[in-house]
Design an enzyme around this catalytic site. Sequence first.
Site, PDB file in Angstrom:
ATOM      1  N   GLN A  14       5.415 -39.396 -27.773  1.00 40.57           N
ATOM      2  CA  GLN A  14       5.572 -40.561 -28.780  1.00 40.57           C
ATOM      3  C   GLN A  14       5.707 -40.035 -30.023  1.00 40.57           C
ATOM      4  O   GLN A  14       4.891 -40.075 -30.935  1.00 40.57           O
ATOM      5  CB  GLN A  14       4.290 -41.499 -27.798  1.00 40.57           C
ATOM      6  CG  GLN A  14       4.643 -42.987 -27.413  1.00 40.57           C
ATOM      7  CD  GLN A  14       5.779 -43.527 -27.719  1.00 40.57           C
ATOM      8  OE1 GLN A  14       6.717 -43.335 -28.780  1.00 40.57           O
ATOM      9  NE2 GLN A  14       7.081 -43.854 -26.777  1.00 40.57           N
ATOM     10  N   SER A  15       6.337 -38.342 -29.937  1.00 39.85           N
ATOM     11  CA  SER A  15       6.058 -37.998 -30.941  1.00 39.85           C
ATOM     12  C   SER A  15       7.318 -38.726 -32.640  1.00 39.85           C
ATOM     13  O   SER A  15       8.749 -38.795 -32.748  1.00 39.85           O
ATOM     14  CB  SER A  15       7.114 -36.908 -31.551  1.00 39.85           C
ATOM     15  OG  SER A  15       6.909 -36.325 -32.540  1.00 39.85           O
ATOM     16  N   ASN A  16       6.393 -39.216 -33.261  1.00 40.81           N
ATOM     17  CA  ASN A  16       7.422 -39.579 -34.541  1.00 40.81           C
ATOM     18  C   ASN A  16       7.781 -38.533 -35.556  1.00 40.81           C
ATOM     19  O   ASN A  16       9.361 -38.627 -35.456  1.00 40.81           O
ATOM     20  CB  ASN A  16       5.951 -39.840 -35.322  1.00 40.81           C
ATOM     21  CG  ASN A  16       4.944 -40.989 -35.067  1.00 40.81           C
ATOM     22  OD1 ASN A  16       5.713 -42.091 -35.430  1.00 40.81           O
ATOM     23  ND2 ASN A  16       4.305 -40.478 -35.083  1.00 40.81           N
TER      24      ASN A  16
ATOM     25  N   THR B 219       9.682 -35.516 -34.225  1.00 43.41           N
ATOM     26  CA  THR B 219      11.146 -36.092 -33.882  1.00 43.41           C
ATOM     27  C   THR B 219      11.851 -37.301 -33.662  1.00 43.41           C
ATOM     28  O   THR B 219      12.953 -36.630 -33.187  1.00 43.41           O
ATOM     29  CB  THR B 219      10.948 -35.540 -31.950  1.00 43.41           C
ATOM     30  OG1 THR B 219      10.555 -36.424 -31.372  1.00 43.41           O
ATOM     31  CG2 THR B 219      10.259 -34.695 -31.810  1.00 43.41           C
TER      32      THR B 219
END
EC number: 3.5.99.7
Length: 338
Positions: free
Chosen positions: A77-79, A81
């Site tokens: 759930q990377s912001n 990327t």
Amino acid sequence: MNLQRFPRYPLTFGPTPIQPLKRLSDHLGGKVHLYAKREDCNSGFAFGGNKTRKLEYLIPEALAQGCDTLVSIGGIQSNQTRQVAAVAAHLGMKCVLVQENWVNYSDAVYDRVGNIQMSRILGADVRLVADGFDIGFRKSWEDALESVRAAGGKPYAIPAGCSDHPLGGLGFVGFAEEVRQQEAELGFKFDYIVVCSVTGSTQAGMVVGFADDGRAERVIGIDASAKPAQTREQITRIAKQTAEQVGLGRDITSKDVVLDERFGGPEYGLPNDGTLEAIRLCARLEGVLTDPVYEGKSMHGMIEMVRNGEFPEGSRVLYAHLGGVPALNGYSFIFRNG
């Protein structure tokens, strides 16, 4: 200090708004005046966020080098990327994203909604990797870079959080300069700035930027990595490098880096009871959403510091809202009843 000598590719709307958090301030006793600087509203590219401000200083180098593929890394759930994918789409570049299993959390939809869903819609080549959370360069990311080269592409390497990159701290030096301009319009200065810290370059840039007017130690980082020794080292190292780049005129020392370790547990990406209370309290009093990974933890930290009397009466505190709300969808079970 000279930030203007670095080329910048505009990806944001302009100065981000500063919003009074009056109902939250009143709820906490009214003796400390809370404000939020809305980095979560900074861009039209897939909800923006703090990494978009950083990317403004990386993208000119990528274009100058003739790169055709942005390659970055983060958790599922990377912001980071998601923002890299959006910028790549805007520029007409390819994008490869390594999404590692950084969070010890399982939800039926965790790897199909929120940030990772948006990255896929944006056309990124999303590669799921089972490796767990750590701070620093990752083999999976280096392998992705090599795979682009092997296919005849020219990758541009963007590490986690844009942090361990020679230009990674510059965006938030600009944040500090922007705050000073807004303070002149408001007619007062903020006594403290509260910011979430994990990979380090956001706080590092702020430390350098606010050191220019003597407020480095007023930047209070709230650790959300649950690996504070690594985060502190990275903030300090990036801040030292950034200070030299922009010509601050003095060294950054460990005294300049304030990192509160009380609110990051139980581990990266997992909220504690205080995180969840802070998310709900801010949402229900201000209509402002925060997330369980980053901003919920820094909001918790700020709220507890007010409750504990750690800010002197009459202080004006600026909360840096860095974004991250799309990740809420990955925690749907936790918030199934609100």
